[in-house]
Design an enzyme around this catalytic site. Structure first.
Site, PDB file in Angstrom:
ATOM      1  N   LYS A  48     -61.100-128.951   2.664  1.00 44.26           N
ATOM      2  CA  LYS A  48     -62.469-128.533   2.336  1.00 44.26           C
ATOM      3  C   LYS A  48     -63.295-128.081   3.549  1.00 44.26           C
ATOM      4  O   LYS A  48     -64.521-128.143   3.553  1.00 44.26           O
ATOM      5  CB  LYS A  48     -63.244-129.623   1.576  1.00 44.26           C
ATOM      6  CG  LYS A  48     -62.509-130.241   0.407  1.00 44.26           C
ATOM      7  CD  LYS A  48     -61.677-129.293  -0.388  1.00 44.26           C
ATOM      8  CE  LYS A  48     -62.428-128.316  -1.225  1.00 44.26           C
ATOM      9  NZ  LYS A  48     -61.476-127.314  -1.833  1.00 44.26           N
ATOM     10  N   HIS A 108     -52.780-129.114   6.147  1.00 43.88           N
ATOM     11  CA  HIS A 108     -53.833-130.114   6.364  1.00 43.88           C
ATOM     12  C   HIS A 108     -53.234-131.347   7.048  1.00 43.88           C
ATOM     13  O   HIS A 108     -53.934-132.365   7.180  1.00 43.88           O
ATOM     14  CB  HIS A 108     -54.432-130.577   5.030  1.00 43.88           C
ATOM     15  CG  HIS A 108     -55.140-129.517   4.241  1.00 43.88           C
ATOM     16  ND1 HIS A 108     -56.062-128.666   4.788  1.00 43.88           N
ATOM     17  CD2 HIS A 108     -55.077-129.187   2.919  1.00 43.88           C
ATOM     18  CE1 HIS A 108     -56.529-127.859   3.842  1.00 43.88           C
ATOM     19  NE2 HIS A 108     -55.950-128.156   2.707  1.00 43.88           N
ATOM     20  N   SER A 138     -67.820-131.718  -0.817  1.00 43.24           N
ATOM     21  CA  SER A 138     -66.898-130.702  -1.325  1.00 43.24           C
ATOM     22  C   SER A 138     -65.600-131.349  -1.816  1.00 43.24           C
ATOM     23  O   SER A 138     -65.059-130.982  -2.876  1.00 43.24           O
ATOM     24  CB  SER A 138     -66.612-129.698  -0.196  1.00 43.24           C
ATOM     25  OG  SER A 138     -65.737-128.687  -0.625  1.00 43.24           O
ATOM     26  N   LYS A 240     -68.145-112.283  -2.132  1.00 46.27           N
ATOM     27  CA  LYS A 240     -66.990-111.429  -2.427  1.00 46.27           C
ATOM     28  C   LYS A 240     -65.755-112.262  -2.737  1.00 46.27           C
ATOM     29  O   LYS A 240     -64.977-111.940  -3.625  1.00 46.27           O
ATOM     30  CB  LYS A 240     -66.692-110.467  -1.255  1.00 46.27           C
ATOM     31  CG  LYS A 240     -67.762-109.460  -0.960  1.00 46.27           C
ATOM     32  CD  LYS A 240     -68.175-108.632  -2.150  1.00 46.27           C
ATOM     33  CE  LYS A 240     -67.264-107.490  -2.490  1.00 46.27           C
ATOM     34  NZ  LYS A 240     -67.779-106.693  -3.642  1.00 46.27           N
TER      35      LYS A 240
HETATM   36  P1  A3P Z   1     -67.937-126.042  -1.027  1.00 46.85           P
HETATM   37  O1  A3P Z   1     -67.204-126.956  -1.960  1.00 46.85           O
HETATM   38  O2  A3P Z   1     -68.922-126.790  -0.157  1.00 46.85           O
HETATM   39  O3  A3P Z   1     -68.561-124.883  -1.705  1.00 46.85           O
HETATM   40  P2  A3P Z   1     -60.979-125.171   1.709  1.00 46.85           P
HETATM   41  O4  A3P Z   1     -60.610-123.728   1.558  1.00 46.85           O
HETATM   42  O5  A3P Z   1     -60.653-125.737   3.030  1.00 46.85           O
HETATM   43  O6  A3P Z   1     -60.480-125.966   0.552  1.00 46.85           O
HETATM   44  O7  A3P Z   1     -62.574-125.245   1.672  1.00 46.85           O
HETATM   45  C1  A3P Z   1     -63.284-125.008   0.502  1.00 46.85           C
HETATM   46  C2  A3P Z   1     -64.750-124.919   0.846  1.00 46.85           C
HETATM   47  O8  A3P Z   1     -64.979-123.697   1.585  1.00 46.85           O
HETATM   48  C3  A3P Z   1     -65.617-124.849  -0.401  1.00 46.85           C
HETATM   49  O9  A3P Z   1     -66.869-125.446   0.001  1.00 46.85           O
HETATM   50  C4  A3P Z   1     -65.745-123.348  -0.585  1.00 46.85           C
HETATM   51  O10 A3P Z   1     -66.824-122.951  -1.398  1.00 46.85           O
HETATM   52  C5  A3P Z   1     -65.940-122.904   0.869  1.00 46.85           C
HETATM   53  N1  A3P Z   1     -65.634-121.482   1.078  1.00 46.85           N
HETATM   54  C6  A3P Z   1     -64.575-120.795   0.658  1.00 46.85           C
HETATM   55  N2  A3P Z   1     -64.682-119.498   1.018  1.00 46.85           N
HETATM   56  C7  A3P Z   1     -65.854-119.376   1.671  1.00 46.85           C
HETATM   57  C8  A3P Z   1     -66.549-118.278   2.279  1.00 46.85           C
HETATM   58  N3  A3P Z   1     -66.054-117.035   2.256  1.00 46.85           N
HETATM   59  N4  A3P Z   1     -67.722-118.527   2.871  1.00 46.85           N
HETATM   60  C9  A3P Z   1     -68.239-119.777   2.892  1.00 46.85           C
HETATM   61  N5  A3P Z   1     -67.639-120.853   2.330  1.00 46.85           N
HETATM   62  C10 A3P Z   1     -66.454-120.651   1.728  1.00 46.85           C
END
Ligand code: A3P
Length: 317
Positions: A48, A108, A138, A240
């Site tokens: 996350k 991870h 998250s 996007k």
């Molecule tokens: P949130 O749950 O706070 O929205 P991972 O890819 O490591 O699983 O992380 C997921 C988190 O990164 C989620 O956070 C997701 O919304 C956010 N995320 C994914 N793409 C993103 C982007 N382009 N810009 C900002 N946050 C992004």
């Protein structure tokens, strides 16, 4: 049917003391024979922390900004997930074997579970860290929607487990510290979600998504025209990526990820923890953070909507 039963939130399984999703725990043994290639690139994060975002940025860089090429497959097929295993689906190892060089690999894993070959061959690593309060919120939402995890219980109990490292992949504190330590001996580019998030429209002076992408390009020894970098910034924005089926995980069956419970691309902001933490939880977390991160020069920040610098000390230098 057997497949469905298997997904029903199995308890975490410890491997060398690190709790893991049951299926991923079963992948760790076979992974130790991983053959790595010198031009492999590892994207490492605690869950996350912006893994999918960095994965998309890197694939766009590798494809010279050609959007149609990045639409060739969902992100989890373009960037194999090293320790991934789930009944009826190709494992991370199997996907990797099908992937042509130069390969992007997501993990991870904490260092103690990482295949030794990745360290021995000093494979380049891009590590992304995110402030732990936003990670915890998250992660809680992700536990709820992704059924390979155990039931997270209440937010209150999940937060306790998160602080104690009793969630999948163990302690956030240990993870960010040990990968930070690796920067001293290995080619690791250590980046922060909060730096990537600063948006030109909000803080025009810093142009941070672009600045962070340029750091990545330099680390990789690659260059791209300015307009291609701008194009990558645009197409990897939260908006996007949220509407793109190749990045938003909606191609995963709802029995595994239920976007009705919480979308994978949830909010994509910094400071969202303030909507979930109580004052008491915040104080408790800060005290725990101070104790656990004592002596570590790693610093986290979070830019809230009014662009004030807050939480957990000020920006990493
Ligand atoms: P949130 O749950 O706070 O929205 P991972 O890819 O490591 O699983 O992380 C997921 C988190 O990164 C989620 O956070 C997701 O919304 C956010 N995320 C994914 N793409 C993103 C982007 N382009 N810009 C900002 N946050 C992004």
């Amino acid at each position: 049917m057997e497949l469905m039963e298997d997904f029903s939130r199995p308890p975490l399984v410890p491997v060398k003391g690190i709790p893991l999703i049951k299926y991923f725990a079963e992948a760790i043994g076979p992974l130790q024979n991983l053959t790595v290639w010198p031009d492999d690139l590892l994207i490492s994060t605690y869950p996350k922390s912006g893994t999918t975002w960095m994965s998309e940025i890197l694939d766009m860089i590798y494809q010279d900004g050609k959007l149609e090429k990045c639409r060739r497959a969902p992100i989890y097929a373009r960037v194999p997930f090293l320790e991934f295993r789930c009944p009826g689906v190709p494992s991370g190892l199997e996907s990797l074997e099908e992937t042509p060089a130069p390969r992007l690999i997501k993990t991870h894993l904490p260092l103690s579970l990482l295949p030794q070959s990745l360290l021995d061959q000093k494979i380049k690593v891009i590590y992304v860290a995110r402030n732990p309060k936003d990670v915890a919120v998250s992660y809680y939402n992700f536990y709820n929607m992704a059924k390979v995890h155990p039931d997270p219980g209440t937010w209150e109990s999940f937060l306790e487990n998160f602080m104690d490292g009793k969630v999948s992949y163990g302690s956030w504190f240990q993870h960010v510290k040990e990968w930070w330590g690796l920067t001293h001996t290995h080619p690791v580019l250590y980046l922060f979600y909060e730096d990537m998030k600063e948006h030109p429209e909000i803080l025009s002076i810093l142009q941070n998504p672009k600045r962070e992408i340029k750091k990545v390009l330099e680390f990789l020894g690659r260059s791209l025209p300015e307009e291609t970098v701008d194009f990558i910034v645009y197409h990897t924005s939260f908006k996007k990526m949220k509407e793109n089926p190749m990045t938003n995980y909606t191609t995963i069956p709802s029995e595994i990820m239920d976007h009705g419970v919480s979308p994978f691309m949830r909010k994509g902001t910094t400071g969202d923890w303030k909507n979930t933490f109580t004052v008491a939880q915040n104080e408790r977390f800060d005290a725990h953070y101070a104790k656990t991160m004592k002596g570590c020069n790693l610093k986290f920040r979070c830019i809230c909507k009014c662009i004030c610098i807050c939480i957990l000390g000020i920006k990493a230098s």
